[in-house]
Design a protein around this motif. Structure first.
Motif, PDB file in Angstrom:
ATOM      1  N   VAL A 229       0.826  -1.210   0.000  1.00 50.30           N
ATOM      2  CA  VAL A 229       0.000   0.000   0.000  1.00 50.30           C
ATOM      3  C   VAL A 229       0.858   1.258   0.000  1.00 50.30           C
ATOM      4  O   VAL A 229       1.807   1.374   0.769  1.00 50.30           O
ATOM      5  CB  VAL A 229      -0.937   0.019   1.231  1.00 50.30           C
ATOM      6  N   THR A 230       0.494   2.188  -0.877  1.00 47.47           N
ATOM      7  CA  THR A 230       1.075   3.528  -0.839  1.00 47.47           C
ATOM      8  C   THR A 230      -0.052   4.482  -0.478  1.00 47.47           C
ATOM      9  O   THR A 230      -1.099   4.479  -1.123  1.00 47.47           O
ATOM     10  CB  THR A 230       1.665   3.911  -2.213  1.00 47.47           C
ATOM     11  N   LEU A 231       0.171   5.253   0.577  1.00 50.16           N
ATOM     12  CA  LEU A 231      -0.850   6.208   1.027  1.00 50.16           C
ATOM     13  C   LEU A 231      -0.343   7.620   0.756  1.00 50.16           C
ATOM     14  O   LEU A 231       0.684   8.030   1.296  1.00 50.16           O
ATOM     15  CB  LEU A 231      -1.113   6.011   2.522  1.00 50.16           C
ATOM     16  N   ILE A 232      -1.069   8.337  -0.100  1.00 51.10           N
ATOM     17  CA  ILE A 232      -0.718   9.740  -0.373  1.00 51.10           C
ATOM     18  C   ILE A 232      -1.724  10.585   0.382  1.00 51.10           C
ATOM     19  O   ILE A 232      -2.929  10.528   0.112  1.00 51.10           O
ATOM     20  CB  ILE A 232      -0.759  10.018  -1.889  1.00 51.10           C
ATOM     21  N   SER A 233      -1.211  11.336   1.341  1.00 48.63           N
ATOM     22  CA  SER A 233      -2.127  12.014   2.258  1.00 48.63           C
ATOM     23  C   SER A 233      -1.914  13.514   2.298  1.00 48.63           C
ATOM     24  O   SER A 233      -0.787  13.997   2.394  1.00 48.63           O
ATOM     25  CB  SER A 233      -1.922  11.442   3.670  1.00 48.63           C
ATOM     26  N   GLY A 234      -3.036  14.218   2.280  1.00 49.46           N
ATOM     27  CA  GLY A 234      -3.011  15.640   2.596  1.00 49.46           C
ATOM     28  C   GLY A 234      -2.829  15.791   4.101  1.00 49.46           C
ATOM     29  O   GLY A 234      -2.764  14.789   4.825  1.00 49.46           O
ATOM     30  N   PRO A 235      -2.748  17.043   4.606  1.00 48.99           N
ATOM     31  CA  PRO A 235      -2.488  17.265   6.034  1.00 48.99           C
ATOM     32  C   PRO A 235      -3.513  16.556   6.929  1.00 48.99           C
ATOM     33  O   PRO A 235      -4.710  16.708   6.732  1.00 48.99           O
ATOM     34  CB  PRO A 235      -2.609  18.785   6.177  1.00 48.99           C
ATOM     35  N   SER A 236      -3.027  15.763   7.869  1.00 44.28           N
ATOM     36  CA  SER A 236      -3.915  15.001   8.757  1.00 44.28           C
ATOM     37  C   SER A 236      -3.207  14.801  10.082  1.00 44.28           C
ATOM     38  O   SER A 236      -1.993  14.633  10.119  1.00 44.28           O
ATOM     39  CB  SER A 236      -4.233  13.643   8.121  1.00 44.28           C
ATOM     40  N   ALA A 237      -3.982  14.770  11.157  1.00 45.69           N
ATOM     41  CA  ALA A 237      -3.390  14.560  12.484  1.00 45.69           C
ATOM     42  C   ALA A 237      -3.302  13.075  12.822  1.00 45.69           C
ATOM     43  O   ALA A 237      -2.840  12.711  13.905  1.00 45.69           O
ATOM     44  CB  ALA A 237      -4.249  15.274  13.526  1.00 45.69           C
TER      45      ALA A 237
END
Ligand code: PMT
Length: 401
Positions: A229-237
């Motif tokens: 899995v590759t997770l591309i994430s915007g700003p998240s806590a």
């Protein structure tokens, strides 16, 4: 996954035994039944009374206690286990198991069980690096025993290196993975999650309320089911899911670039991110000062990432989301067709317990053949698994060659 499962926990003598208390609590919190076997040396670091209280079960220590109701401890414990976890595991116990020595209750149970065995080593870094220990680990790995690698950091003996017992979330994830059918092991899944932030000066930006929970749940469950899995994430806590390749982005343009750079390898793409459709046309290099009257910010369109993937999707499975506040199914159907998705997950923001920030969601899954499946309010982890089940079914119906 752990609900109703039987976890047999083996504790050996190491300072990290204190962390096992937290491991027991977490297993119970997730609905498992826990029985603990402590070696003589483990009892120097934790009392059986503490462990018994935490595990809500008698603690097993003695190989030769009198047989009650003809229940032979090492056999009944071996049969009780859906999984056996040894944490912390010393060099000594690893060496004994690798050599087929069964001279105490724990090593005897390990010898007798047919359940998967997960070994979590913790020891001094030189001991861990010792070729004998490494050879024992690789022998056991070849035989199907699983390991959770120790972490790097300051050890009880004041040196810094690898040897610390892995952290509880990492061990828990390994337990969950061991007990989960690896039905997605052939897939390389790219997930996007969270919001994007579109700045118009160094201190301000346009964004939305996405927390990342839906996308992170998808990444975590896909990993647990064996996918890369590759997770591309915007700003998240949120905490990064264990074992997932993580790429952090901020704007929609950055997300687009990261997705395109990783698209080639992916066999499945799931677009759970709430991407801003517009961004400010100009970004001021200094803070925009307050003035009398309104402030107008011109917005320009952001790239539509999912449409770009749709145009070059090949035999990948493309799953999008539709976030709607009205005409849920009609709007989702239109997006599914226009963006060449194979499936779209529609969530209605006006429903209590659905959409942004909650731990739950209420979704309808629409597929390219016109099928619609409506699901009730569920935890986002369970929602993720239902979406992954549909991906799996689609792959079985349309295998890749
Ligand atoms: O993060 P949480 O707090 O858990 O909330 C979850 C969620 C509500 C964000 C999630 O369940 C969800 O609905 N995500 C998609 C939100 C969205 O952007 O929906 P949309 O209908 O505007 O977009 C449709 C699809 O196009 C989405 O797959 C989106 O990722 C994609 N898109 C949108 C705009 C854009 N410029 N590029 C895109 O790829």
């Amino acid at each position: 996954m752990l609900k109703g499962k039987n976890v047999l926990l083996g504790m050996t003598g190491g300072i990290a035994a204190y962390k096992t208390g937290e491991l027991i609590r977490e297993c119970i919190r997730r609905g498992a039944h826990v029985k603990v076997v402590m070696t003589e040396h483990a009892r120097e670091f934790m009392t059986p009374m503490t462990v018994q209280t935490l595990s809500q079960n008698p603690v097993f220590t003695d190989m030769f206690s009198l047989i009650k109701d003809f229940d032979i401890a090492h056999i009944s414990l071996a049969e009780f286990a859906d999984i056996a976890v040894i944490a912390p595991a010393t060099a000594n116990v690893i060496g004994k198991i690798a050599s087929g020595i069964a001279d105490n209750l724990l090593t005897t149970v390990v010898m007798a069980t047919k359940a998967p065995v997960l070994i979590c080593p913790a020891m001094n870094m030189n001991m861990y690096a010792n070729p004998i220990v490494q050879e024992n680990i690789s022998r056991l790995s070849t035989l199907g025993y699983r390991f959770v690698e120790p972490g790097y950091g300051e050890l009880a003996c004041k040196v810094t290196g690898p040897g610390r017992l892995a952290e509880v979330p990492e061990i828990m994830e390994a337990i969950e993975t061991t007990l989960t059918d690896q039905d997605l092991s052939e897939e390389r899944i790219l997930v996007t999650a969270g919001p994007t932030r579109e700045p118009f000066d160094p201190v301000r930006f346009i964004s939305n309320h996405s927390s990342g929970k839906m996308g992170y749940a998808l990444a975590k469950m896909a990993k647990r089911r064996g996918a890369q899995v590759t997770l591309i994430s915007g700003p998240s806590a949120l905490e990064r899911p264990v074992g997932v390749r993580f790429i952090s982005v901020s704007t929609a343009v950055e997300m687009r670039d990261a997705v395109m750079a990783h698209l080639e390898r992916a066999t499945v793409v799931i677009k759970a991110a709430a991407v801003a459709d517009y961004r400010p046309a100009a970004v001021s290099s200094s803070k925009i000062k307050k003035k009398e009257g309104p402030l107008t910010i011109e917005l320009v369109r952001n790239p539509d990432i999912v449409s770009e993937i749709g145009r070059q999707k090949g035999d990948r499975i493309l799953v999008g989301f539709a976030m709607e506040s009205e005409n849920l199914v009609e709007n989702a159907k239109a997006k599914l067709a226009a963006k060449k998705m194979d499936m779209i997950v529609a969530n209605d923001l006006t429903q209590e317990g659905a959409g942004f920030q909650t731990d739950t969601n209420i979704i309808q899954i629409l597929d390219r053949d016109g099928g619609i499946e409506a699901l009730p309010l569920m935890d986002k982890g369970d929602v993720a698994n239902r979406i992954l089940d549909r991906i799996r079914a689609m792959r079985v119906a349309h295998p890749r060659y």
